[in-house]
Design a protein around this motif. Structure first.
Motif, short mmCIF file in Angstrom:
data_model
loop_
_atom_site.label_atom_id
_atom_site.label_comp_id
_atom_site.label_asym_id
_atom_site.label_seq_id
_atom_site.Cartn_x
_atom_site.Cartn_y
_atom_site.Cartn_z
N THR A 50 0.83 -1.21 0.00
CA THR A 50 0.00 0.00 0.00
C THR A 50 0.86 1.25 0.00
OG1 THR A 50 -1.71 -1.18 1.23
CG2 THR A 50 -1.83 1.21 1.22
N ALA A 51 1.92 1.24 0.80
CA ALA A 51 2.82 2.39 0.87
C ALA A 51 3.47 2.65 -0.49
CB ALA A 51 3.89 2.16 1.93
N ALA A 52 3.84 1.58 -1.19
CA ALA A 52 4.47 1.74 -2.50
C ALA A 52 3.54 2.40 -3.49
CB ALA A 52 4.92 0.37 -3.01
N VAL A 53 2.26 2.00 -3.47
CA VAL A 53 1.29 2.60 -4.39
C VAL A 53 1.08 4.07 -4.07
CG1 VAL A 53 -1.10 2.53 -5.17
CG2 VAL A 53 0.16 0.40 -4.84
N VAL A 54 0.97 4.41 -2.77
CA VAL A 54 0.77 5.81 -2.38
C VAL A 54 1.95 6.66 -2.82
CG1 VAL A 54 0.58 7.37 -0.41
CG2 VAL A 54 -0.74 5.26 -0.44
N PHE A 55 3.17 6.15 -2.66
CA PHE A 55 4.33 6.94 -3.04
C PHE A 55 4.50 7.02 -4.54
CE2 PHE A 55 5.35 7.26 1.30
CZ PHE A 55 6.27 8.29 1.41
N GLY A 56 3.75 6.20 -5.29
CA GLY A 56 3.73 6.38 -6.73
C GLY A 56 3.05 7.68 -7.15
N MET A 57 2.35 8.31 -6.20
CA MET A 57 1.70 9.60 -6.46
C MET A 57 2.68 10.77 -6.38
SD MET A 57 -1.49 9.12 -7.10
CE MET A 57 -2.18 10.76 -6.80
N GLU A 58 3.89 10.52 -5.93
CA GLU A 58 4.86 11.61 -5.75
C GLU A 58 5.03 12.49 -6.98
OE1 GLU A 58 9.72 11.99 -5.30
OE2 GLU A 58 8.72 10.20 -4.54
N PRO A 59 5.27 11.91 -8.19
CA PRO A 59 5.40 12.78 -9.38
C PRO A 59 4.12 13.57 -9.67
CG PRO A 59 6.20 10.56 -9.84
CD PRO A 59 5.47 10.50 -8.54
N VAL A 60 2.96 12.97 -9.39
CA VAL A 60 1.70 13.66 -9.65
C VAL A 60 1.61 14.93 -8.81
CG1 VAL A 60 -0.81 13.47 -9.58
CG2 VAL A 60 0.57 11.49 -10.24
N TYR A 61 1.92 14.80 -7.53
CA TYR A 61 1.88 15.96 -6.64
C TYR A 61 2.85 17.04 -7.12
CZ TYR A 61 -0.81 13.20 -3.26
OH TYR A 61 -1.78 12.46 -2.63
N GLY A 62 4.08 16.63 -7.45
CA GLY A 62 5.09 17.61 -7.86
C GLY A 62 4.71 18.35 -9.13
N ILE A 63 4.22 17.62 -10.12
CA ILE A 63 3.85 18.24 -11.39
C ILE A 63 2.64 19.14 -11.22
CG2 ILE A 63 3.01 17.76 -13.71
CD1 ILE A 63 4.70 15.19 -13.63
N ALA A 64 1.69 18.71 -10.40
CA ALA A 64 0.49 19.52 -10.17
C ALA A 64 0.82 20.85 -9.50
CB ALA A 64 -0.52 18.74 -9.32
N VAL A 65 1.69 20.81 -8.49
CA VAL A 65 2.07 22.05 -7.80
C VAL A 65 2.88 22.95 -8.72
CG1 VAL A 65 3.38 23.02 -5.86
CG2 VAL A 65 1.99 20.97 -5.53
N ALA A 66 3.78 22.37 -9.51
CA ALA A 66 4.57 23.17 -10.46
C ALA A 66 3.67 23.80 -11.51
CB ALA A 66 5.62 22.29 -11.13
N TRP A 67 2.62 23.11 -11.89
CA TRP A 67 1.64 23.63 -12.84
C TRP A 67 1.01 24.91 -12.29
CZ3 TRP A 67 -2.25 19.83 -15.58
CH2 TRP A 67 -2.91 20.51 -16.60
N VAL A 68 0.68 24.89 -11.00
CA VAL A 68 0.03 26.04 -10.36
C VAL A 68 1.03 27.16 -10.08
CG1 VAL A 68 -1.23 26.83 -8.31
CG2 VAL A 68 -1.76 24.61 -9.34
N VAL A 69 2.19 26.81 -9.52
CA VAL A 69 3.14 27.83 -9.05
C VAL A 69 3.92 28.46 -10.19
CG1 VAL A 69 5.17 28.22 -7.59
CG2 VAL A 69 3.33 26.73 -6.79
N PHE A 70 4.40 27.63 -11.12
CA PHE A 70 5.28 28.13 -12.19
C PHE A 70 4.60 28.18 -13.56
CE2 PHE A 70 8.12 25.76 -9.21
CZ PHE A 70 8.71 26.87 -8.63
N ALA A 71 3.34 27.82 -13.62
CA ALA A 71 2.61 27.78 -14.88
C ALA A 71 3.29 26.85 -15.88
CB ALA A 71 2.46 29.18 -15.48
N GLU A 72 3.88 25.76 -15.38
CA GLU A 72 4.50 24.75 -16.25
C GLU A 72 3.39 23.82 -16.75
OE1 GLU A 72 7.71 22.62 -14.48
OE2 GLU A 72 8.93 24.39 -14.13
N THR A 73 2.70 24.26 -17.78
CA THR A 73 1.56 23.50 -18.29
C THR A 73 2.05 22.36 -19.17
OG1 THR A 73 0.27 25.54 -18.30
CG2 THR A 73 -0.60 23.65 -19.54
#
Length: 296
Positions: free
Chosen positions: A236-259
Motif C-alpha cells: 500500500t505504501a508503495a502505491v501511495v508513493f507512486g503519487m509523488e510525481p503527480v503531486y510535484g507536477i500539479a504544484v509546479a503547474w500552479v506555481v510556475f505555470a508549467e503547463t
C-alpha cells in the motif's frame, strides 16, 4: 497511529517528496550544490530529532557499514545535484518524470550486477518507461533546455538506482532513519567545499525554501514513511508513493505555470504506472532494509 492516520501520513509524505523540485526551483539564487548542501544539513537536524523522539535503537557502525554509508552518501549527493540541475534547466515536470525512470535502471542493473533473470513484467516496465520518456521529451535536440534537463534527470535516476542497489547489498543491520542521517551527513561534508564559498550569497528567502526542503521533504517525509509502515502494508505504501510525481507536477503547474502538453501527460501516465507496477513487485518480494535517504 491507526490505519486511517497512517494512510494520511503516507499521502503527506508523498506530497512533501513531490515538492522537492518545487522548493529547489524557488531557491533561485542558490546553485544546485548549495541547495543540496543545505538540504542535507537541515535533514540531519530533522532526522536526529526524530531519532531521539523515537527512542533507543541506535546501532554502532561496523567498518562495513561505514564503507557502505560513505558510498551511499556520495551517490546520494550526485543524485540530488543532478536532479536539481535538471530542475533548473528543464523544469520541475521534466526533472521529476526523468528521475522516475529509476525502476527501469534498477531492473537492468540488477540483471547485470546480481545476474538476476529479468522477468516478463520487469521487461514490460522497462518498455513503459522508455516509451514514456520518448513522449515526455518535446524534441531530441541536445541544444534544447528540455532535452538537457531530461538527460540530467536520467543521470539522477541512474545514480538513485545505484544507491538503491548499494543499500540492497548492505547488511540491513542499521535502522532506516539512522542510515539516512549518516548518508545525509556524508552529503553535507562532500558538498561543503563546493557550496561553502557561495553560502553568504544566498538570499534569505531562498534559505527558507532550502530549510523547508531539508526539514519537510527529507526529514519529516522520511519520518512519516517509517512511522506509517508500522501500520500500513509495504504494498500500500508503495502505491501511495507512486503519487509523488503527480503531486510535484500539479504544484509546479500552479506555481510556475508549467503547463504539460497532452503528449507529456500521456508519457507521464506511462512512467507513473511503471513506478506503481515496480513498487508493487518490490513489495511482493521478501523485505530488505532500504535507506530512507533514497528519495528525491
Amino acid at each position: 497511529m491507526n490505519h486511517r492516520t497512517a494512510l494520511g501520513a503516507l499521502h503527506i509524505g508523498a506530497l512533501f517528496f513531490g515538492l522537492t523540485g518545487v522548493f529547489g526551483k524557488l531557491a533561485t539564487s542558490a546553485s544546485p550544490t548549495t541547495i543540496v548542501f543545505g538540504r542535507a544539513a537541515f535533514a540531519v537536524l530533522a532526522l536526529a530529532l526524530f531519532a531521539s523522539l523515537a527512542g533507543p535503537g541506535w546501532q554502532r557502525l561496523s567498518a562495513q557499514d561505514a564503507r557502505r554509508l560513505l558510498l551511499g552518501g556520495v551517490l546520494l549527493a550526485g543524485h540530488w545535484v543532478s536532479f536539481f540541475i535538471a530542475v533548473k534547466v528543464g523544469g520541475v515536470a521534466i526533472a521529476t518524470l526523468g528521475f522516475a525512470s529509476f525502476p527501469a535502471f534498477t531492473v537492468i542493473l540488477e540483471g547485470v550486477l546480481f545476474r538476476e533473470r529479468i522477468r516478463r513484467n520487469e521487461a514490460v516496465l522497462v518498455v513503459l518507461v522508455s516509451i514514456g520518456l520518448v513522449l515526455v521529451t518535446p524534441a531530441f535536440d541536445l541544444q534544447s533546455e528540455a532535452t538537457g534537463g531530461l538527460l540530467w534527470a536520467l543521470l539522477s535516476g541512474l545514480l538513485f538506482s545505484l544507491l538503491s542497489l548499494t543499500n540492497r547489498a548492505g547488511s540491513g543491520r542499521l535502522p532506516a532513519v539512522q542510515a539516512a542521517l549518516w548518508q545525509n551527513l556524508v552529503v553535507g561534508l562532500c558538498l561543503l567545499p563546493f557550496a561553502g564559498p557561495g553560502l553568504n550569497q544566498v538570499a534569505t528567502m531562498d534559505w527558507l525554501w532550502i530549510a523547508l526542503l531539508g526539514i519537510f521533504c527529507t526529514g519529516v517525509a522520511h519520518s512519516l514513511f517509517v512511522a506509517s509502515l508500522a501500520v500500513i502494508k509495504a504494498r500500500t505504501a508503495a502505491v501511495v508513493f507512486g503519487m509523488e510525481p503527480v503531486y510535484g507536477i500539479a504544484v509546479a503547474w500552479v506555481v510556475f505555470a508549467e503547463t504539460p502538453t497532452v503528449r507529456m501527460l500521456v508519457g507521464g501516465v506511462l512512467i507513473i504506472f511503471a513506478i506503481v507496477l515496480s513498487s508493487r513487485m518490490a513489495a511482493e518480494q521478501p523485505p530488505r532494509q532500504r535507506s530512507l535517504a533514497e528519495s528525491a
